[in-house]
Design a protein around this motif. Structure first.
Motif, mmCIF file in Angstrom:
data_model
loop_
_atom_site.group_PDB
_atom_site.id
_atom_site.type_symbol
_atom_site.label_atom_id
_atom_site.label_comp_id
_atom_site.label_asym_id
_atom_site.label_seq_id
_atom_site.Cartn_x
_atom_site.Cartn_y
_atom_site.Cartn_z
ATOM 1 N N CYS A 1 2.346 1.718 -3.499
ATOM 2 C CA CYS A 1 1.305 2.196 -4.409
ATOM 3 C C CYS A 1 0.962 3.655 -4.135
ATOM 4 C CB CYS A 1 0.058 1.326 -4.289
ATOM 5 S SG CYS A 1 0.285 -0.347 -4.927
ATOM 6 N N TYR A 2 0.996 4.061 -2.878
ATOM 7 C CA TYR A 2 0.729 5.454 -2.520
ATOM 8 C C TYR A 2 1.757 6.385 -3.150
ATOM 9 C CZ TYR A 2 0.390 9.694 0.280
ATOM 10 O OH TYR A 2 0.284 10.997 0.676
ATOM 11 N N VAL A 3 3.019 6.036 -3.042
ATOM 12 C CA VAL A 3 4.081 6.878 -3.592
ATOM 13 C C VAL A 3 3.981 6.944 -5.110
ATOM 14 C CG1 VAL A 3 6.572 7.102 -3.882
ATOM 15 C CG2 VAL A 3 5.637 6.534 -1.653
ATOM 16 N N CYS B 1 4.799 11.600 -5.252
ATOM 17 C CA CYS B 1 5.634 12.326 -4.299
ATOM 18 C C CYS B 1 7.043 11.728 -4.274
ATOM 19 C CB CYS B 1 5.018 12.307 -2.914
ATOM 20 S SG CYS B 1 5.017 10.724 -2.072
ATOM 21 N N TRP C 1 10.063 5.747 5.167
ATOM 22 C CA TRP C 1 10.277 5.752 3.715
ATOM 23 C C TRP C 1 11.456 4.891 3.308
ATOM 24 C CZ3 TRP C 1 14.618 7.205 1.121
ATOM 25 C CH2 TRP C 1 15.560 7.957 1.821
ATOM 26 N N ARG D 1 1.293 6.388 -6.970
ATOM 27 C CA ARG D 1 0.042 7.040 -7.360
ATOM 28 C C ARG D 1 0.113 8.550 -7.173
ATOM 29 N NH1 ARG D 1 -3.487 5.017 -3.705
ATOM 30 N NH2 ARG D 1 -3.375 3.024 -4.772
ATOM 31 N N THR D 2 0.695 9.016 -6.061
ATOM 32 C CA THR D 2 0.716 10.449 -5.786
ATOM 33 C C THR D 2 1.867 11.157 -6.482
ATOM 34 O OG1 THR D 2 2.020 10.152 -3.768
ATOM 35 C CG2 THR D 2 -0.396 10.156 -3.544
ATOM 36 N N LEU E 1 5.845 10.122 4.343
ATOM 37 C CA LEU E 1 4.671 9.307 4.078
ATOM 38 C C LEU E 1 3.687 9.519 5.229
ATOM 39 C CD1 LEU E 1 6.297 5.927 3.005
ATOM 40 C CD2 LEU E 1 5.064 7.511 1.542
ATOM 41 N N ASP F 1 0.827 -1.211 0.000
ATOM 42 C CA ASP F 1 0.000 0.000 0.000
ATOM 43 C C ASP F 1 0.861 1.260 0.000
ATOM 44 O OD1 ASP F 1 -2.400 -1.351 -0.069
ATOM 45 O OD2 ASP F 1 -2.707 -1.281 2.106
ATOM 46 N N ALA F 2 1.952 1.252 0.751
ATOM 47 C CA ALA F 2 2.836 2.419 0.780
ATOM 48 C C ALA F 2 3.512 2.633 -0.574
ATOM 49 C CB ALA F 2 3.885 2.260 1.881
ATOM 50 N N PHE G 1 2.047 4.505 7.501
ATOM 51 C CA PHE G 1 2.957 3.719 6.673
ATOM 52 C C PHE G 1 4.312 3.582 7.371
ATOM 53 C CE2 PHE G 1 0.493 5.391 2.858
ATOM 54 C CZ PHE G 1 -0.213 4.215 2.703
#
Length: 79
Positions: free
Chosen positions: A34-36, A41, A54, A38-39, A47, A31-32, A51
């Motif tokens: 995918c978050y990075v 950043c 990093w 997707r966003t 984060l 999930d972490a 999460f």
């Protein structure tokens, strides 16, 4: 990632083996990552607090990309 999506790809990331047990749940690391992605950043940007740090996420992401796990994940989810 939803529970249904995780059920389809969990076996790609929940690999058991020898060595030190993981410090963080695999789903949280996925999930972490995918978050990075997707966003968009930067890795060093903070984060969200739920999460892992990093450094752990980045190291795991690089290893899984080299092993082709994210490509396999996308192939399964796309199918």
């Amino acid at each position: 990632m939803t529970d249904a999506e995780w059920a389809r790809v969990a076996d790609l990331f929940e690999v058991t083996g020898r060595g030190k047990p993981p410090a963080y749940p695999r789903r949280l690391l996925v999930d972490a990552c995918c978050y990075v992605v997707r966003t968009g950043c930067a890795w060093r940007m903070m984060l969200p607090a739920d999460f892992p740090p990093w450094q752990n996420v980045y190291r795991t992401f690089r290893r899984w990309v080299a092993q082709g796990r994210f490509e396999a994940m996308h192939d399964r989810l796309r199918a």
